[in-house]
Scaffold this motif. Structure first.
Motif, PDB file in Angstrom:
ATOM      1  N   LEU A 132       0.812  -1.219   0.000  1.00  0.00           N
ATOM      2  CA  LEU A 132       0.000   0.000   0.000  1.00  0.00           C
ATOM      3  C   LEU A 132       0.844   1.268   0.000  1.00  0.00           C
ATOM      4  CD1 LEU A 132      -2.722  -1.022   2.611  1.00  0.00           C
ATOM      5  CD2 LEU A 132      -2.933  -1.001   0.119  1.00  0.00           C
ATOM      6  N   ASP A 133       0.276   2.316  -0.558  1.00  0.00           N
ATOM      7  CA  ASP A 133       0.871   3.643  -0.543  1.00  0.00           C
ATOM      8  C   ASP A 133       0.713   4.190   0.881  1.00  0.00           C
ATOM      9  OD1 ASP A 133       1.356   6.396  -0.665  1.00  0.00           O
ATOM     10  OD2 ASP A 133       0.425   6.607  -2.646  1.00  0.00           O
ATOM     11  N   LYS A 134       1.815   4.388   1.576  1.00  0.00           N
ATOM     12  CA  LYS A 134       1.793   4.784   2.989  1.00  0.00           C
ATOM     13  C   LYS A 134       1.262   6.206   3.190  1.00  0.00           C
ATOM     14  CE  LYS A 134       4.388   1.041   4.267  1.00  0.00           C
ATOM     15  NZ  LYS A 134       3.977   0.067   3.311  1.00  0.00           N
ATOM     16  N   THR A 135       1.149   6.976   2.120  1.00  0.00           N
ATOM     17  CA  THR A 135       0.690   8.362   2.256  1.00  0.00           C
ATOM     18  C   THR A 135      -0.829   8.496   2.158  1.00  0.00           C
ATOM     19  OG1 THR A 135       0.877   8.847  -0.119  1.00  0.00           O
ATOM     20  CG2 THR A 135       2.858   9.187   1.245  1.00  0.00           C
ATOM     21  N   LYS A 136      -1.519   7.446   1.746  1.00  0.00           N
ATOM     22  CA  LYS A 136      -2.971   7.512   1.580  1.00  0.00           C
ATOM     23  C   LYS A 136      -3.684   7.233   2.901  1.00  0.00           C
ATOM     24  CE  LYS A 136      -3.300   6.411  -3.308  1.00  0.00           C
ATOM     25  NZ  LYS A 136      -4.003   5.610  -4.311  1.00  0.00           N
ATOM     26  N   ASN A 137      -4.980   7.525   2.905  1.00  0.00           N
ATOM     27  CA  ASN A 137      -5.846   7.217   4.040  1.00  0.00           C
ATOM     28  C   ASN A 137      -6.607   5.936   3.733  1.00  0.00           C
ATOM     29  OD1 ASN A 137      -5.159   9.661   5.345  1.00  0.00           O
ATOM     30  ND2 ASN A 137      -6.686  10.749   4.136  1.00  0.00           N
ATOM     31  N   TYR A 138      -6.753   5.086   4.750  1.00  0.00           N
ATOM     32  CA  TYR A 138      -7.428   3.805   4.583  1.00  0.00           C
ATOM     33  C   TYR A 138      -8.596   3.717   5.549  1.00  0.00           C
ATOM     34  CZ  TYR A 138      -3.505   2.846   1.650  1.00  0.00           C
ATOM     35  OH  TYR A 138      -2.587   2.933   0.631  1.00  0.00           O
ATOM     36  N   TYR A 139      -9.758   3.342   5.008  1.00  0.00           N
ATOM     37  CA  TYR A 139     -11.006   3.233   5.760  1.00  0.00           C
ATOM     38  C   TYR A 139     -11.330   1.742   5.829  1.00  0.00           C
ATOM     39  CZ  TYR A 139     -10.745   8.120   4.743  1.00  0.00           C
ATOM     40  OH  TYR A 139     -10.290   9.405   4.657  1.00  0.00           O
ATOM     41  N   VAL A 140     -11.128   1.167   7.010  1.00  0.00           N
ATOM     42  CA  VAL A 140     -11.122  -0.285   7.172  1.00  0.00           C
ATOM     43  C   VAL A 140     -12.364  -0.734   7.941  1.00  0.00           C
ATOM     44  CG1 VAL A 140      -9.723  -2.245   7.940  1.00  0.00           C
ATOM     45  CG2 VAL A 140      -8.600  -0.105   7.279  1.00  0.00           C
TER      46      VAL A 140
ATOM     47  N   MET B 140       3.115  -0.953  10.390  1.00  0.00           N
ATOM     48  CA  MET B 140       3.820  -1.101   9.116  1.00  0.00           C
ATOM     49  C   MET B 140       3.987   0.233   8.376  1.00  0.00           C
ATOM     50  SD  MET B 140       2.289  -4.799   7.876  1.00  0.00           S
ATOM     51  CE  MET B 140       3.364  -4.928   6.437  1.00  0.00           C
ATOM     52  N   GLY B 141       3.747   1.345   9.082  1.00  0.00           N
ATOM     53  CA  GLY B 141       4.040   2.647   8.518  1.00  0.00           C
ATOM     54  C   GLY B 141       2.885   3.428   7.929  1.00  0.00           C
ATOM     55  N   ILE B 142       1.667   2.904   8.031  1.00  0.00           N
ATOM     56  CA  ILE B 142       0.502   3.640   7.534  1.00  0.00           C
ATOM     57  C   ILE B 142      -0.090   4.408   8.715  1.00  0.00           C
ATOM     58  CG2 ILE B 142      -1.826   3.429   6.590  1.00  0.00           C
ATOM     59  CD1 ILE B 142      -0.759   0.937   5.058  1.00  0.00           C
ATOM     60  N   GLU B 143       0.007   5.723   8.642  1.00  0.00           N
ATOM     61  CA  GLU B 143      -0.430   6.553   9.765  1.00  0.00           C
ATOM     62  C   GLU B 143      -1.941   6.716   9.829  1.00  0.00           C
ATOM     63  OE1 GLU B 143       1.604  10.271  10.164  1.00  0.00           O
ATOM     64  OE2 GLU B 143       3.532   9.369   9.633  1.00  0.00           O
ATOM     65  N   ASN B 144      -2.591   6.733   8.683  1.00  0.00           N
ATOM     66  CA  ASN B 144      -4.021   7.036   8.649  1.00  0.00           C
ATOM     67  C   ASN B 144      -4.854   5.833   8.235  1.00  0.00           C
ATOM     68  OD1 ASN B 144      -3.609   9.793   9.375  1.00  0.00           O
ATOM     69  ND2 ASN B 144      -2.906  10.142   7.284  1.00  0.00           N
ATOM     70  N   ALA B 145      -5.132   4.974   9.225  1.00  0.00           N
ATOM     71  CA  ALA B 145      -6.014   3.823   9.038  1.00  0.00           C
ATOM     72  C   ALA B 145      -7.173   4.006  10.009  1.00  0.00           C
ATOM     73  CB  ALA B 145      -5.268   2.526   9.309  1.00  0.00           C
ATOM     74  N   TYR B 146      -8.380   4.132   9.458  1.00  0.00           N
ATOM     75  CA  TYR B 146      -9.562   4.433  10.254  1.00  0.00           C
ATOM     76  C   TYR B 146     -10.472   3.209  10.349  1.00  0.00           C
ATOM     77  CZ  TYR B 146      -7.929   9.147   9.323  1.00  0.00           C
ATOM     78  OH  TYR B 146      -7.157  10.273   9.225  1.00  0.00           O
ATOM     79  N   ASN B 147     -10.757   2.784  11.566  1.00  0.00           N
ATOM     80  CA  ASN B 147     -11.606   1.623  11.807  1.00  0.00           C
ATOM     81  C   ASN B 147     -13.059   2.058  11.931  1.00  0.00           C
ATOM     82  OD1 ASN B 147     -12.404  -1.011  12.451  1.00  0.00           O
ATOM     83  ND2 ASN B 147     -12.160  -0.639  14.630  1.00  0.00           N
ATOM     84  N   LEU B 148     -13.933   1.356  11.220  1.00  0.00           N
ATOM     85  CA  LEU B 148     -15.376   1.598  11.298  1.00  0.00           C
ATOM     86  C   LEU B 148     -15.918   0.967  12.570  1.00  0.00           C
ATOM     87  CD1 LEU B 148     -18.063   2.548  10.043  1.00  0.00           C
ATOM     88  CD2 LEU B 148     -18.148   0.359   8.840  1.00  0.00           C
ATOM     89  N   SER B 149     -16.253   1.790  13.550  1.00  0.00           N
ATOM     90  CA  SER B 149     -16.801   1.290  14.812  1.00  0.00           C
ATOM     91  C   SER B 149     -18.094   0.524  14.564  1.00  0.00           C
ATOM     92  CB  SER B 149     -17.076   2.440  15.780  1.00  0.00           C
ATOM     93  OG  SER B 149     -15.876   3.015  16.212  1.00  0.00           O
ATOM     94  N   GLY B 150     -18.188  -0.677  15.127  1.00  0.00           N
ATOM     95  CA  GLY B 150     -19.391  -1.493  14.977  1.00  0.00           C
ATOM     96  C   GLY B 150     -19.423  -2.344  13.729  1.00  0.00           C
ATOM     97  N   GLY B 151     -18.502  -2.092  12.802  1.00  0.00           N
ATOM     98  CA  GLY B 151     -18.421  -2.896  11.585  1.00  0.00           C
ATOM     99  C   GLY B 151     -19.678  -2.831  10.737  1.00  0.00           C
ATOM    100  N   ILE B 152     -19.765  -3.784   9.833  1.00  0.00           N
ATOM    101  CA  ILE B 152     -20.887  -3.799   8.888  1.00  0.00           C
ATOM    102  C   ILE B 152     -22.188  -4.208   9.577  1.00  0.00           C
ATOM    103  CG2 ILE B 152     -20.724  -6.152   7.978  1.00  0.00           C
ATOM    104  CD1 ILE B 152     -20.859  -4.680   5.124  1.00  0.00           C
ATOM    105  N   LEU B 153     -22.091  -4.862  10.753  1.00  0.00           N
ATOM    106  CA  LEU B 153     -23.300  -5.219  11.495  1.00  0.00           C
ATOM    107  C   LEU B 153     -24.124  -3.994  11.866  1.00  0.00           C
ATOM    108  CD1 LEU B 153     -22.169  -8.019  13.988  1.00  0.00           C
ATOM    109  CD2 LEU B 153     -23.662  -8.252  12.003  1.00  0.00           C
ATOM    110  N   GLU B 154     -23.447  -2.889  12.158  1.00  0.00           N
ATOM    111  CA  GLU B 154     -24.138  -1.673  12.552  1.00  0.00           C
ATOM    112  C   GLU B 154     -24.212  -0.645  11.422  1.00  0.00           C
ATOM    113  OE1 GLU B 154     -22.678  -0.113  16.258  1.00  0.00           O
ATOM    114  OE2 GLU B 154     -22.640  -2.095  17.166  1.00  0.00           O
TER     115      GLU B 154
END
Length: 101
Positions: free
Chosen positions: A55-63, A81-95
């Protein structure tokens, strides 16, 4: 970083270079996914780590995953692994209240 569904979706939609990553299994992915998502199975660790490494370490990731646990772990690994902007979706797809493909 765990963020609310509303904030997660708004950030993802406003981010022209952002990448939505679904870390569920292929069967889970086939049952419905957030539009534009790339699927990589968290449980296949070697493939997952290779994916993150590429992955491009400069991009933002919505996980996201089913409930937010796998995606939370994925974000932590991505950060290590060097990716500063990884955003976790609270509650996942269930919510998830947004669109599905």
């Amino acid at each position: 970083m765990n963020i609310s569904q509303t904030e997660w979706w708004e950030k993802a939609q406003a981010d022209a270079d952002g990448v939505i990553v679904d870390v569920r299994t292929p069967d889970e992915f086939a049952s419905g996914f957030i539009p534009g998502a790339v699927n990589v199975n968290f449980y296949e660790q070697e493939a997952f780590l290779n994916f993150v490494e590429s992955l491009d370490k400069t991009k933002n990731y919505y996980v996201y995953c089913r409930s937010g646990a796998r995606s939370g772990n994925s974000c932590a690994i991505m950060n290590e692994m060097g990716i500063e902007n990884a955003y976790n979706l609270s509650g996942g797809i269930l919510e998830w209240q947004g669109p599905l493909a």
